[in-house]
Design a protein around this motif. Structure first.
Motif, short mmCIF file in Angstrom:
data_model
loop_
_atom_site.label_atom_id
_atom_site.label_comp_id
_atom_site.label_asym_id
_atom_site.label_seq_id
_atom_site.Cartn_x
_atom_site.Cartn_y
_atom_site.Cartn_z
N GLN A 131 0.84 -1.20 0.00
CA GLN A 131 0.00 0.00 0.00
C GLN A 131 0.87 1.26 0.00
N ILE A 132 2.00 1.20 0.67
CA ILE A 132 2.90 2.36 0.70
C ILE A 132 3.42 2.67 -0.71
N LYS A 175 -0.57 11.28 3.26
CA LYS A 175 -0.92 9.88 3.50
C LYS A 175 0.33 9.00 3.41
N GLN A 218 1.97 6.74 6.39
CA GLN A 218 2.19 5.30 6.26
C GLN A 218 3.64 4.93 6.56
N ARG A 277 4.23 5.19 10.31
CA ARG A 277 3.65 4.04 11.01
C ARG A 277 4.54 2.81 10.85
#
Length: 64
Positions: free
Chosen positions: A2-3, A21, A25, A28
């Protein structure tokens, strides 16, 4: 995965929200990796001499 998708999207579309976003990411992911590394480091702990006394002194310091 997803990154990488977010990175690719943010490169194709000039959107600050996508860039934020992506940064969130990655942050995180790094935090998760840091927490994992700390757990692994604790598994290989060596006993310290007078460890009980050191703990007692530290806990007494906080009582002041």
């Amino acid at each position: 995965m997803q990154i990488l998708k977010t990175l690719e999207d943010s490169m194709l579309i000039s959107d600050d929200l996508l860039r934020m976003k992506f940064l969130a990411q990655v942050a995180r992911l790094l935090k998760h990796d840091w927490e994992r590394a700390k757990v692994e480091a604790r598994l290989i702990s060596f006993p310290y001499p007078n460890e009980d006394e050191i703990r007692r002194l530290r806990s007494n310091d906080y009582m002041k």
